[in-house]
Design an enzyme around this catalytic site. Structure first.
Site, short mmCIF file in Angstrom:
data_model
loop_
_atom_site.label_atom_id
_atom_site.label_comp_id
_atom_site.label_asym_id
_atom_site.label_seq_id
_atom_site.Cartn_x
_atom_site.Cartn_y
_atom_site.Cartn_z
N GLN A 197 -15.22 4.49 -9.77
CA GLN A 197 -15.72 3.92 -8.52
C GLN A 197 -17.11 3.36 -8.80
O GLN A 197 -17.59 3.44 -9.94
CB GLN A 197 -15.75 4.99 -7.41
CG GLN A 197 -14.46 5.10 -6.61
CD GLN A 197 -14.65 5.90 -5.33
OE1 GLN A 197 -15.45 6.83 -5.25
NE2 GLN A 197 -13.90 5.54 -4.30
N ARG A 266 -0.31 2.22 -6.56
CA ARG A 266 -1.13 3.43 -6.43
C ARG A 266 -0.23 4.57 -5.96
O ARG A 266 0.52 4.41 -4.99
CB ARG A 266 -2.26 3.21 -5.42
CG ARG A 266 -3.36 2.29 -5.87
CD ARG A 266 -4.30 1.98 -4.71
NE ARG A 266 -3.59 1.29 -3.64
CZ ARG A 266 -3.87 1.40 -2.34
NH1 ARG A 266 -4.87 2.17 -1.93
NH2 ARG A 266 -3.18 0.74 -1.43
N GLU A 268 -0.91 7.32 -4.46
CA GLU A 268 -1.26 7.84 -3.14
C GLU A 268 -0.99 6.84 -2.03
O GLU A 268 -1.11 7.18 -0.84
CB GLU A 268 -2.74 8.26 -3.13
CG GLU A 268 -3.74 7.11 -3.11
CD GLU A 268 -3.98 6.42 -4.44
OE1 GLU A 268 -4.91 5.60 -4.52
OE2 GLU A 268 -3.23 6.70 -5.41
N ASP A 300 -11.73 -0.36 -0.16
CA ASP A 300 -10.28 -0.57 -0.08
C ASP A 300 -9.82 -0.38 1.36
O ASP A 300 -9.76 0.73 1.83
CB ASP A 300 -9.53 0.36 -1.03
CG ASP A 300 -10.04 1.80 -1.03
OD1 ASP A 300 -11.21 2.05 -0.69
OD2 ASP A 300 -9.25 2.68 -1.39
N GLU A 484 -15.48 8.84 9.67
CA GLU A 484 -15.57 8.10 8.41
C GLU A 484 -16.28 6.76 8.56
O GLU A 484 -17.05 6.35 7.69
CB GLU A 484 -14.14 7.88 7.91
CG GLU A 484 -14.02 7.13 6.61
CD GLU A 484 -12.57 6.85 6.26
OE1 GLU A 484 -12.31 6.62 5.08
OE2 GLU A 484 -11.72 6.85 7.18
#
Length: 522
Positions: A197, A266, A268, A300, A484
């Protein structure tokens, strides 16, 4: 380079602790469970694709796959029943914490650190959770693992709360990850190992030293190893060539992009990625790589990584040289140069001072737009700057590589394009992705506020701070929680959490807590 005297002892201590933690599966869930994995994800056994990859097997994984292969063709086979027979979903974290609306926001955040702390000794056997030597802080909600760049902004709050115990644990965990894997994975899950990241470990080491956790010099070998990860293969590139994270620009300058070593969906977000690829007219593996690289960016997803229409099907992350990534890598190079000098390694100090200087000139050449008066990402495939500004434009100010004139240009662009009623918007585009307008995110507020203040834009920095804290406080007063992301376009009397993206709004929330706690202190 001579290793810092603490580094070897630390590594041995970390390995000894990890040896007492339940081991992760040696394979990712997709690699381990193969056609069973595909069936579970494509048939949506769990509403959230992340649920299955975080499950713990109740038998040896090999036996589970054998049982599936023996039974799945039987007429009465029940896939959901089989999965629940052989896997245990990750349990919701139990806590006695109850939000008290009478508590101040500071008291609320200080009380949440224990709720968001996870213990490695509680890891299930052969799950996707990578073992760590020490307790760690997670974002919250569906995110029950430690994330790389989230953690830096969370650590700001730990510092403000006086939680140096957790800061030290986190410092040792990140050192362990670099020692073990050669980079910091996206998160401590096996399915995150193929990418990192935004590289903020250099910022972390400054925080550790400032807070009396450990001198930054102790992390010099890890800083160099992280740099080698990001620059792998770059030295052999000719103008116009790319390799992994590296892009050799037409003038010979070496800059970086986000990248993931895999080109599969991905794990997940398996069904989501397959669905996106099926809606494209490009080879599926190319789409998967772009989606994965977008996840490596931490943004993302966002129109920032997409074509002109902003649709996710047009994602082209690996074609883009980002402002924030190259700013963070400049910080990393500068930090290595300074610590190399402190260690008496004149060769390293000279090499990395040169690298940092070269990157700064390349950022000015390729990522500064005179026409727009601000920093813009650059599309190396199209050979032009990306036209839409985004909040990453403040990162060069945060790491101190902007000139006063450039900082003034960024401040003007922020006022004109991104400042909204509740704080700093992420982009100028509203297209349903979570890293777009009208959403605002805590790390982007922090970097803008600190970066602008450092360049004398105290009024604008203070304005962003007030708007953001009002948004977070209003939602906390009504709902008793931090979330978030926030809708920064909402009216002051209607503040609420943000939306969009692949999953519902998450409560918690690590970096919101961290940034808000630090802003309330200063």
């Amino acid at each position: 380079m001579t290793e810092h005297p603490h580094a070897g002892a630390d590594a041995e201590r970390h390995q000894a602790r990890v040896a007492r933690v339940a081991p992760a599966d040696s394979l990712t869930p997709a690699d381990r469970y193969q056609e069973l994995f595909v069936a579970v994800q494509m048939q949506r056994v769990f509403h959230d694709s992340k649920t299955f990859v975080d499950c713990a097997p109740l038998l040896a994984p090999e036996r589970i796959l054998e049982a599936y292969r023996a039974r799945h063709d039987q007429p009465d086979f029940d896939l959901a029943g089989f999965v629940h027979e052989h896997f245990r979903p990750e349990a919701a974290h139990e806590s006695d914490y109850v939000s008290d609306p009478e508590r101040s926001l500071v008291e609320h955040i200080d009380g949440l650190w224990g709720v968001l702390t996870r213990q490695p000794r509680e890891h299930p056997v052969r799950s996707s959770l990578l073992p760590l030597p020490n307790p760690y802080v997670v974002p919250g909600g569906r995110f029950g693992e430690m994330y790389y760049w989230d953690s830096y902004f969370t650590m700001l709050g730990l510092a403000a709360s006086g939680r140096r115990d957790l800061l030290r644990h986190m410092a040792d965990n990140f050192a362990y990850l670099i020692d073990t894997f050669g980079h910091v994975p996206n998160g401590n899950r096996s399915y995150y190992l193929s990418r990192s990241q935004p590289p903020v470990f250099a910022l972390m080491t400054e925080l550790f030293e400032r807070e009396g956790v450990r001198e930054a010099l102790a992390y010099l070998p890890r800083l160099r190893r992280e740099h080698a990860f990001w620059m792998d293969g770059g030295g052999d590139l000719r103008p116009g060539e790319v390799h992994r994270h590296c892009v050799r620009m037409d003038d010979g300058a070496l800059l970086n992009r986000y990248w993931d070593d895999r080109d599969t969906p991905r794990e997940e977000s398996y069904l989501e990625d397959v669905t996106t690829a099926r809606a494209c007219d490009r080879p599926a593996h190319e789409v998967y790589r772009e989606l994965r690289a977008g996840a490596a960016s931490g943004w993302d997803f966002s129109s920032r990584w997409c074509g002109g229409d902003g649709a996710l099907t047009s994602i082209r992350t690996t074609a883009i040289v980002p402002v924030d990534l190259n700013s963070f890598l400049h910080k990393l190079e500068e930090q290595i140069a300074e610590l190399g000098a402190a260690a008496g390694d004149e060769a390293a100090a000279s090499e990395f001072a040169h690298r940092a200087s070269a990157r700064r000139h390349a950022v000015d050449r390729w990522l500064w737009s005179d026409a727009h008066g601000t920093y813009l990402d650059y599309d190396w495939r199209d050979g032009r700057a990306r036209p839409q500004p985004n909040a990453a434009m403040t990162t060069p100010l945060y790491v101190g590589i902007a000139s006063p004139a450039q900082a003034a240009g960024v401040a003007n662009a922020v006022r004109a394009r991104l400042l909204d009623r509740g704080g700093l918007a992420t982009t100028c585009v509203a297209n349903g992705q979570q890293w777009d307008r009208p959403n605002g995110w805590a790390p982007l507020q922090w970097m803008a506020i600190l970066g602008l203040a450092d360049y004398g834009e105290a009024v604008l920095a203070g304005d962003i701070r007030r708007r953001w804290l009002r948004t977070v406080s209003d939602v906390y007063r009504r709902e008793g929680k931090l979330v978030e992301k926030y809708d920064v376009g909402a009216a002051p009397d209607d503040a609420h959490g943000g939306g969009g993206g692949e999953y519902p709004l998450q409560d918690g929330f690590g970096w919101t807590n961290g940034v808000t706690r630090m802003l309330l202190q200063g």
